[in-house]
Design a protein around this motif. Sequence first.
Motif, PDB file in Angstrom:
ATOM      1  N   SER A 333       0.849  -1.259  -0.041  1.00 11.65           N
ATOM      2  CA  SER A 333      -0.043   0.045   0.135  1.00 11.65           C
ATOM      3  C   SER A 333       0.803   1.232  -0.030  1.00 11.65           C
ATOM      4  CB  SER A 333      -0.929  -0.036   1.278  1.00 11.65           C
ATOM      5  OG  SER A 333      -0.059   0.063   2.309  1.00 11.65           O
ATOM      6  N   ASP A 334       0.283   2.363  -0.284  1.00 10.44           N
ATOM      7  CA  ASP A 334       1.293   3.768  -0.122  1.00 10.44           C
ATOM      8  C   ASP A 334       1.917   3.842   1.203  1.00 10.44           C
ATOM      9  OD1 ASP A 334       0.671   4.567  -2.695  1.00 10.44           O
ATOM     10  OD2 ASP A 334      -1.165   5.580  -2.305  1.00 10.44           O
ATOM     11  N   ASP A 335       0.985   3.519   2.308  1.00 12.55           N
ATOM     12  CA  ASP A 335       1.780   3.749   3.782  1.00 12.55           C
ATOM     13  C   ASP A 335       2.796   2.681   3.786  1.00 12.55           C
ATOM     14  OD1 ASP A 335      -0.055   5.681   4.383  1.00 12.55           O
ATOM     15  OD2 ASP A 335      -1.314   4.276   5.287  1.00 12.55           O
ATOM     16  N   TYR A 336       2.856   1.533   3.458  1.00  9.20           N
ATOM     17  CA  TYR A 336       3.852   0.216   3.529  1.00  9.20           C
ATOM     18  C   TYR A 336       4.927   0.941   2.590  1.00  9.20           C
ATOM     19  CZ  TYR A 336       6.606  -3.516   1.594  1.00  9.20           C
ATOM     20  OH  TYR A 336       7.855  -4.084   1.272  1.00  9.20           O
ATOM     21  N   CYS A 337       4.848   1.274   1.315  1.00  4.91           N
ATOM     22  CA  CYS A 337       5.906   1.841   0.626  1.00  4.91           C
ATOM     23  C   CYS A 337       6.665   2.867   1.065  1.00  4.91           C
ATOM     24  CB  CYS A 337       5.383   2.089  -0.926  1.00  4.91           C
ATOM     25  SG  CYS A 337       4.626   0.799  -1.583  1.00  4.91           S
ATOM     26  N   SER A 338       6.008   3.872   1.691  1.00  9.98           N
ATOM     27  CA  SER A 338       6.599   5.222   2.198  1.00  9.98           C
ATOM     28  C   SER A 338       7.360   4.696   3.551  1.00  9.98           C
ATOM     29  CB  SER A 338       5.569   5.980   2.835  1.00  9.98           C
ATOM     30  OG  SER A 338       6.326   7.388   3.299  1.00  9.98           O
ATOM     31  N   GLU A 339       6.725   3.918   4.233  1.00 12.77           N
ATOM     32  CA  GLU A 339       7.399   3.552   5.896  1.00 12.77           C
ATOM     33  C   GLU A 339       8.563   2.743   5.607  1.00 12.77           C
ATOM     34  OE1 GLU A 339       6.624   2.013  10.066  1.00 12.77           O
ATOM     35  OE2 GLU A 339       4.910   2.554   8.933  1.00 12.77           O
ATOM     36  N   ILE A 340       8.533   1.725   4.519  1.00 10.14           N
ATOM     37  CA  ILE A 340       9.533   0.674   4.403  1.00 10.14           C
ATOM     38  C   ILE A 340      10.758   1.168   3.723  1.00 10.14           C
ATOM     39  CG2 ILE A 340       8.793  -0.500   2.264  1.00 10.14           C
ATOM     40  CD1 ILE A 340      10.074  -2.150   5.599  1.00 10.14           C
ATOM     41  N   LYS A 341      10.375   2.173   2.754  1.00 10.19           N
ATOM     42  CA  LYS A 341      11.670   2.830   2.063  1.00 10.19           C
ATOM     43  C   LYS A 341      12.479   3.839   2.722  1.00 10.19           C
ATOM     44  CE  LYS A 341       9.962   2.080  -2.773  1.00 10.19           C
ATOM     45  NZ  LYS A 341      11.483   1.689  -3.112  1.00 10.19           N
ATOM     46  N   ASP A 342      11.424   4.558   3.532  1.00 13.74           N
ATOM     47  CA  ASP A 342      12.420   5.409   4.640  1.00 13.74           C
ATOM     48  C   ASP A 342      13.175   4.408   5.536  1.00 13.74           C
ATOM     49  OD1 ASP A 342      11.539   7.676   3.815  1.00 13.74           O
ATOM     50  OD2 ASP A 342       9.825   8.022   5.246  1.00 13.74           O
ATOM     51  N   PHE A 343      12.696   3.337   5.957  1.00 10.20           N
ATOM     52  CA  PHE A 343      13.525   2.543   7.030  1.00 10.20           C
ATOM     53  C   PHE A 343      14.660   1.929   6.250  1.00 10.20           C
ATOM     54  CE2 PHE A 343      13.973  -1.632   8.985  1.00 10.20           C
ATOM     55  CZ  PHE A 343      14.270  -1.161  10.305  1.00 10.20           C
ATOM     56  N   PHE A 344      14.335   1.613   5.054  1.00  7.32           N
ATOM     57  CA  PHE A 344      15.546   0.851   4.252  1.00  7.32           C
ATOM     58  C   PHE A 344      16.595   2.073   3.629  1.00  7.32           C
ATOM     59  CE2 PHE A 344      13.204  -3.077   3.067  1.00  7.32           C
ATOM     60  CZ  PHE A 344      13.369  -3.577   4.185  1.00  7.32           C
ATOM     61  N   GLY A 345      16.240   3.356   3.708  1.00  4.20           N
ATOM     62  CA  GLY A 345      16.857   4.266   2.949  1.00  4.20           C
ATOM     63  C   GLY A 345      17.006   4.529   1.577  1.00  4.20           C
ATOM     64  N   ASP A 346      15.699   3.928   1.147  1.00  2.00           N
ATOM     65  CA  ASP A 346      15.643   3.785  -0.549  1.00  2.00           C
ATOM     66  C   ASP A 346      15.000   5.110  -0.965  1.00  2.00           C
ATOM     67  OD1 ASP A 346      16.685   1.212  -0.203  1.00  2.00           O
ATOM     68  OD2 ASP A 346      14.760   0.136  -0.452  1.00  2.00           O
ATOM     69  N   VAL A 347      15.051   5.370  -1.990  1.00  2.00           N
ATOM     70  CA  VAL A 347      14.605   6.552  -2.766  1.00  2.00           C
ATOM     71  C   VAL A 347      13.030   6.549  -2.734  1.00  2.00           C
ATOM     72  CG1 VAL A 347      14.279   8.080  -4.745  1.00  2.00           C
ATOM     73  CG2 VAL A 347      16.642   7.282  -3.931  1.00  2.00           C
ATOM     74  N   GLN A 348      12.065   7.454  -2.540  1.00  2.00           N
ATOM     75  CA  GLN A 348      10.735   7.286  -2.673  1.00  2.00           C
ATOM     76  C   GLN A 348      10.125   7.481  -4.276  1.00  2.00           C
ATOM     77  OE1 GLN A 348       8.790   6.601  -0.415  1.00  2.00           O
ATOM     78  NE2 GLN A 348       9.448   6.815   1.497  1.00  2.00           N
ATOM     79  N   ALA A 349      10.910   6.747  -4.938  1.00  2.38           N
ATOM     80  CA  ALA A 349      10.524   6.822  -6.341  1.00  2.38           C
ATOM     81  C   ALA A 349       9.134   6.443  -6.448  1.00  2.38           C
ATOM     82  CB  ALA A 349      11.463   6.248  -7.370  1.00  2.38           C
TER      83      ALA A 349
END
Length: 436
Positions: A333-349
Motif C-alpha cells: 500500500s502507499d503507507d507500506y511503501c513510504s514507511e519501508i523505503k524510509d526505513f531501508f534508506g531507499d529513494v521514494q520513487a
Amino acid sequence: MKLTLFIVLGLACVAYGQKVGTQTPEVHLSLSMENCESGSCTTESTKIVLDSNWRWTHVVDDYVNCYEGNTWSPEFCPDSVTCTENCAIDGVDDASWSGTYGVTTTGFELTLQFVTEGPYSTNIGSRVYLLADDNNYRVFYLKNREFIIDVDSSELPCGLNEAGAAYGVGYCDAQCPHDMKFIGGMANCDDWEPSDNDPNSGAGKMGICCFEMDIWEANSMAQSFTPHDCSITGYYPCEGIECGDNPDDRYSGVCDKDGCDWAAYRLNQKEFFGPGLTVDSSQPITLVTQFITSDGTDNGDLVEVRRIYIQNGVTIQNTQVDFDGITPYDSVSDDYCSEIKDFFGDVQAFAEKGGMKALGESLDRGHVLVMSLWDDHYSHMLWLDSNWPLDADPATPGIARGPCPIDSGVPSEVEAEYPDATVKFSNIKIGPIQSY
C-alpha cells in the motif's frame, strides 16, 4: 548447489509494428485459462506467443542473418531506418517451440526449460505472452479483481529468472530495457553495443518503458512481488536521461526502476518461503494476487495489492513485516511503501511517480501477461536471493534478500550445470476478489 534462474510472471504493456518473414510458418501453442468474472467460471481458449527477441532476424525474402550472436550486420543494418527496411523477424513452428526454445504446453499448463540445444544454436531461457487469439494479446483489467496462477519452481534451487501480437513484439517494462532488437516497429541497431558477458545480447540507443506489475519474481530460495510506476502512459520509447540508465540518472528517468517490492526474506521473515518452510517451494504453489480498490468497485482508486498462497488445500495468508518500530504491514500500500523505503534508506520513487493510484490507472488501461525464465548477466540475481548491493553491510535492514551465497549465480556456471532446469505455470484464472 547454486542455480541462477529467474522466473518472472509480470503484467506489462505491449505495442507493435514491423516486418514479418515468411520462411517459417507461425504457430501459437494453446494454453487455456479460466475467466470467473461473471460469478461462474468459463474456459477461454487462449494461446501463447514467443517474444520477438528470441526469433530469427533475417533479410526480407532471404535466409541471410541481420542479427547474429550479439551484433547487427553492418551491411544490412548500418542505421535503424535501413535495418527496419531490410530485415524481418520470422515465425516459430511446431517443432521449434520445444526443439529450439524448450517451451511446451498441455491443457492449462506451460513449461519453460532453461537451456535447449537446438538444431542451429543453444537457446537460453524464454519469454512468452498470453494471446486472446492468433492476432491479439489477452488484456487483463485487474482493478477490483484477483489474479490466480499455479507455479512450480521446485527445480530452481537459487537465483534462476511491423509484426504485431502474432509475432510477440512490443515488450516493455519499468527498467526501460535497451536490449530489445525492435522498438516501436524500428530496429534498435543505432549505437548498438554487444554485451561483454552475454553472447546473445547487447544494448541499443533506445530503451522502452512502461508500467510493470511483477506478480512473481522467484526461484525456490527467494521471492517477491513488485509494482513499478511511471510518469508516462502506455508504451514509451526513451533515450538518454529519460531511460534512467546510469546510476546518476536512475531516478531521473520516466519509470521507477526499484518499484515497491514485497519480499519476505528482505522484510526479515526468513522462514516464510523456501524448501520445507511455511510456503514450501519444493511443491507447487497457487498464487492469489488481489488488487483492492478504495470503495470495492471497479471505479475506485487502487489502494492495496494483497498476496495469498494456497498449498495442498490450505490457505496461507501473507506474512508481516518483522522489524522493530515498523508497522507490521502484510500487503503493498502507499503507507507500506513510504514507511519501508524510509526505513531501508531507499529513494521514494514509487510515491514520486504516483503511487498506488497511478498503478490503478495503468491497470485500467490494461496489461498483458508475460511469463519467462532467465538468468542475470548484470547482478547474478543477487538482488533477489542474496545480499545486494555487495558493498553494503548485510546486517543493515533491506540488504539481505535471500540465503544464497554472494558468489553464486554466474550465468556461465548455471547454464553448464543446470541446463534441464524448468518452471511450470498453470491454471491461470481471473475473477472477483475472494473467488479463489
